[in-house]
Design a protein around this motif. Structure first.
Motif, PDB file in Angstrom:
ATOM      1  N   THR A 329      -0.349  10.305  -1.678  1.00  0.00           N
ATOM      2  CA  THR A 329      -1.334   9.856  -2.659  1.00  0.00           C
ATOM      3  C   THR A 329      -0.908   8.504  -3.203  1.00  0.00           C
ATOM      4  OG1 THR A 329      -1.723  12.156  -3.336  1.00  0.00           O
ATOM      5  CG2 THR A 329      -2.565  10.427  -4.779  1.00  0.00           C
ATOM      6  N   ALA A 330      -1.814   7.563  -3.219  1.00  0.00           N
ATOM      7  CA  ALA A 330      -1.541   6.244  -3.797  1.00  0.00           C
ATOM      8  C   ALA A 330      -2.754   5.822  -4.616  1.00  0.00           C
ATOM      9  CB  ALA A 330      -1.252   5.213  -2.709  1.00  0.00           C
ATOM     10  N   SER A 331      -2.503   5.272  -5.783  1.00  0.00           N
ATOM     11  CA  SER A 331      -3.617   4.840  -6.625  1.00  0.00           C
ATOM     12  C   SER A 331      -3.243   3.609  -7.412  1.00  0.00           C
ATOM     13  CB  SER A 331      -4.036   5.967  -7.583  1.00  0.00           C
ATOM     14  OG  SER A 331      -3.032   6.216  -8.543  1.00  0.00           O
ATOM     15  N   VAL A 332      -4.279   2.878  -7.833  1.00  0.00           N
ATOM     16  CA  VAL A 332      -4.098   1.712  -8.683  1.00  0.00           C
ATOM     17  C   VAL A 332      -5.237   1.676  -9.695  1.00  0.00           C
ATOM     18  CG1 VAL A 332      -5.332   0.231  -7.034  1.00  0.00           C
ATOM     19  CG2 VAL A 332      -3.805  -0.800  -8.738  1.00  0.00           C
ATOM     20  N   GLU A 333      -4.902   1.362 -10.922  1.00  0.00           N
ATOM     21  CA  GLU A 333      -5.869   1.192 -11.996  1.00  0.00           C
ATOM     22  C   GLU A 333      -5.554  -0.107 -12.708  1.00  0.00           C
ATOM     23  OE1 GLU A 333      -7.764   4.222 -15.147  1.00  0.00           O
ATOM     24  OE2 GLU A 333      -5.723   3.626 -15.685  1.00  0.00           O
ATOM     25  N   VAL A 334      -6.587  -0.872 -13.035  1.00  0.00           N
ATOM     26  CA  VAL A 334      -6.387  -2.183 -13.663  1.00  0.00           C
ATOM     27  C   VAL A 334      -7.181  -2.241 -14.964  1.00  0.00           C
ATOM     28  CG1 VAL A 334      -6.479  -4.684 -13.351  1.00  0.00           C
ATOM     29  CG2 VAL A 334      -6.134  -3.196 -11.367  1.00  0.00           C
ATOM     30  N   PRO A 335      -6.628  -1.758 -16.062  1.00  0.00           N
ATOM     31  CA  PRO A 335      -7.312  -1.892 -17.350  1.00  0.00           C
ATOM     32  C   PRO A 335      -7.458  -3.369 -17.731  1.00  0.00           C
ATOM     33  CG  PRO A 335      -5.553  -0.260 -17.473  1.00  0.00           C
ATOM     34  CD  PRO A 335      -5.373  -0.984 -16.184  1.00  0.00           C
ATOM     35  N   VAL A 336      -8.673  -3.740 -18.135  1.00  0.00           N
ATOM     36  CA  VAL A 336      -8.948  -5.113 -18.545  1.00  0.00           C
ATOM     37  C   VAL A 336      -9.491  -5.074 -19.969  1.00  0.00           C
ATOM     38  CG1 VAL A 336     -10.256  -7.205 -18.073  1.00  0.00           C
ATOM     39  CG2 VAL A 336      -9.467  -5.779 -16.170  1.00  0.00           C
ATOM     40  N   LYS A 337      -8.749  -5.626 -20.894  1.00  0.00           N
ATOM     41  CA  LYS A 337      -9.159  -5.645 -22.301  1.00  0.00           C
ATOM     42  C   LYS A 337     -10.082  -6.828 -22.521  1.00  0.00           C
ATOM     43  CE  LYS A 337      -7.096  -5.096 -26.893  1.00  0.00           C
ATOM     44  NZ  LYS A 337      -7.639  -3.727 -27.070  1.00  0.00           N
ATOM     45  N   ILE A 338     -11.365  -6.540 -22.783  1.00  0.00           N
ATOM     46  CA  ILE A 338     -12.341  -7.625 -22.912  1.00  0.00           C
ATOM     47  C   ILE A 338     -12.580  -8.014 -24.367  1.00  0.00           C
ATOM     48  CG2 ILE A 338     -13.474  -7.056 -20.741  1.00  0.00           C
ATOM     49  CD1 ILE A 338     -15.637  -5.615 -22.339  1.00  0.00           C
ATOM     50  N   TYR A 348      -8.827   2.863  -8.013  1.00  0.00           N
ATOM     51  CA  TYR A 348      -8.969   3.315  -6.626  1.00  0.00           C
ATOM     52  C   TYR A 348      -7.838   4.284  -6.308  1.00  0.00           C
ATOM     53  CZ  TYR A 348      -8.640   3.449  -1.556  1.00  0.00           C
ATOM     54  OH  TYR A 348      -8.536   3.883  -0.260  1.00  0.00           O
ATOM     55  N   ARG A 349      -8.163   5.342  -5.545  1.00  0.00           N
ATOM     56  CA  ARG A 349      -7.173   6.349  -5.163  1.00  0.00           C
ATOM     57  C   ARG A 349      -7.339   6.689  -3.686  1.00  0.00           C
ATOM     58  NH1 ARG A 349      -7.282  12.046  -4.880  1.00  0.00           N
ATOM     59  NH2 ARG A 349      -5.303  13.096  -5.355  1.00  0.00           N
ATOM     60  N   TYR A 350      -6.217   6.701  -2.961  1.00  0.00           N
ATOM     61  CA  TYR A 350      -6.207   7.047  -1.537  1.00  0.00           C
ATOM     62  C   TYR A 350      -5.400   8.310  -1.342  1.00  0.00           C
ATOM     63  CZ  TYR A 350      -4.993   6.888   3.431  1.00  0.00           C
ATOM     64  OH  TYR A 350      -4.799   7.211   4.752  1.00  0.00           O
ATOM     65  N   TYR A 351      -5.907   9.218  -0.469  1.00  0.00           N
ATOM     66  CA  TYR A 351      -5.195  10.474  -0.232  1.00  0.00           C
ATOM     67  C   TYR A 351      -5.336  10.877   1.230  1.00  0.00           C
ATOM     68  CZ  TYR A 351      -3.944  15.423  -0.513  1.00  0.00           C
ATOM     69  OH  TYR A 351      -3.346  16.652  -0.314  1.00  0.00           O
ATOM     70  N   GLN A 352      -4.248  11.371   1.821  1.00  0.00           N
ATOM     71  CA  GLN A 352      -4.316  11.926   3.164  1.00  0.00           C
ATOM     72  C   GLN A 352      -3.372  13.108   3.258  1.00  0.00           C
ATOM     73  OE1 GLN A 352      -2.874   8.766   5.862  1.00  0.00           O
ATOM     74  NE2 GLN A 352      -1.010   9.971   6.105  1.00  0.00           N
TER      75      GLN A 352
END
Length: 436
Positions: A329-338, A348-352
């Protein structure tokens, strides 16, 4: 009266400060409360899925399901150091797949790709969890315990556990341990057509309506065990690597024992002739899986604070068990404070994963095998999930509802797809209030 109370409070505080200043041999440092005031979170979600590989009908048929959940979480500060949290949730679902436990109880023609309208088409799950945590005066030691109870029409569970966290190095390093035990019991419900062949011989069957192999006589026995116990142990380590970089590692071990098969999930054998009523194939057996399973999961997180507006959160986990499944499992999240109050959350999350040793699709198992399942959750597949969210935070709680100040909300949407026919989406919302 309120003005008078405030004057008295100021006077007493002044006396206390003066006394403390005179007693230089007994100086006390200020201790911040772990939780300043009672917080109430209302969480809700709506989930929907589709697919053509239902385990209830042996790896074929509709997987349509919808689920709506509502949860209240109340956190109460008992004093400066202790917090009591009550978590109560209800989940109501309708399932075209589970409705076909008895595909013959509706007004429609029985078919694995059509939902039955009978009693098994929906259910309600309820859960209540209480947890208690204590922090030491220096806030470097945190001990907690929890107790949970959950129930639905064929399942009941009791769980209890605890955790310990220790902070070192001026709170830049944290080590945590946790352990939990779940004691579960099944109310075993079998596919409708197999019930007359079980130990009790209950149920109603319609032999005159069978087509195909009219000599339908499955070699079916009911499960002897109806309980499942799960024991979990976790170890966590986190470290502030730089003022803009934080990392953590985690190891989780799970041992399960008891009934690990789902009693109402059908299996069809390739060496047994097919029997039908209307458009529905009658089960050759239910899934049979080992009565023990050992799981290991290890992973890590790395959070990089690029600037005051953007953070990158990454995660990776490797999983394996003694049923033959390995996954990444690999994931990335990019919080952007506007703004000062709004933050966006693209993710995005990838799973196999590999297939379990006991998995086989529709009519791929042999009746001579000891273990078998056609549950595609245990198959080999690759999945991708895209998400987006927005959160709002008001630290001043300017908006009030009754005795509560509105602290913020969090809304997220996730779209999930496997490389089989399965797909789903979920919308979640959370709203936080604090008591004045």
């Amino acid at each position: 009266m309120t003005h008078l109370k405030n004057l008295v409070l100021v006077f007493l505080l002044g006396i206390g400060c003066w006394a403390s200043a005179q007693d230089t041999g007994n100086v006390q440092t200020y201790k911040k409360r772990v939780l300043e005031t009672t917080e109430v979170d209302f969480l809700s979600s709506y989930y929907a899925q589709t697919g053509d590989n239902a385990a209830v009908s042996g790896g074929i048929g509709t997987e349509e399901l919808t689920d709506a959940t509502g949860t209240f979480v109340v956190s109460i500060p008992l004093n400066d150091d202790d917090v009591l949290t009550i978590d109560a949730g209800v989940s109501a679902y309708t399932s075209a797949s589970s409705s076909n436990i008895d595909p013959f109880d509706g007004v429609r023609r029985a078919d694995p790709f059509v939902a039955s309208s009978g009693a098994s088409s929906g259910d309600v799950w309820v859960n209540l969890t209480g947890s208690y945590s204590h922090s030491s005066d220096d806030r470097n030691n945190i001990v907690s315990g929890k107790l949970s109870v959950s129930s639905e029409y064929d399942y009941f569970s009791i769980g209890f556990g605890g955790s310990y966290s220790r902070l070192f190095n001026e709170k830049n390093t944290e080590l945590s341990l946790n352990a939990t035990v779940y004691l579960d019991s099944w109310n075993t419900i079998y596919p409708f057509e197999l019930r007359p062949f079980g130990n009790n011989g209950i149920g109603f069957f319609r032999p005159t309506e069978i087509t195909g192999n009219v000599n339908y006589s499955p070699n079916f026995t009911e499960f002897e065990k109806t309980n499942r116990n799960s024991y979990t142990f976790g170890l966590g380590f986190s470290q502030i690597l730089h003022k803009n970089l934080q990392g953590s590692l985690a190891l989780d071990l799970v041992q399960q024992q008891g009934l690990l098969s789902t009693p109402f999930q059908r299996v069809y054998f390739s060496d047994v002739a097919d029997s039908f009523i209307e458009g529905f194939q009658l089960a050759d057996d239910v899934e049979r899986l080992p009565d023990s399973r050992f799981k290991i999961a290890m992973g890590g997180r790395l959070n990089w604070f690029l600037n005051q507006s953007i953070t990158v959160r990454t995660f990776y986990r490797y999983y394996l068990d003694d049923w033959g499944i390995n996954s990444h499992t690999a994931s990335v999240e990019v919080p952007v404070k506007i703004s000062d109050t709004f933050t966006l959350y693209p993710s995005y999350r990838y799973y196999q994963q590999t297939a379990a040793d006991y998995f086989g699709g529709y009519e791929t198992h042999l009746s001579t095998q000891e273990f078998y399942t056609s549950d595609f959750d245990l198959s080999q597949y690759v999945a991708n999930q895209f998400g987006f969210g927005v959160s709002y935070t008001d630290i001043f709680t300017q908006l009030h509802i009754w005795e509560f100040g509105f602290k913020g909300f969090d809304l997220k949407f996730y779209k999930y797809d496997r490389d089989t026919t399965f797909g789903s989406y979920i919308v979640t919302g959370g709203f936080t209030f604090v008591m004045d």
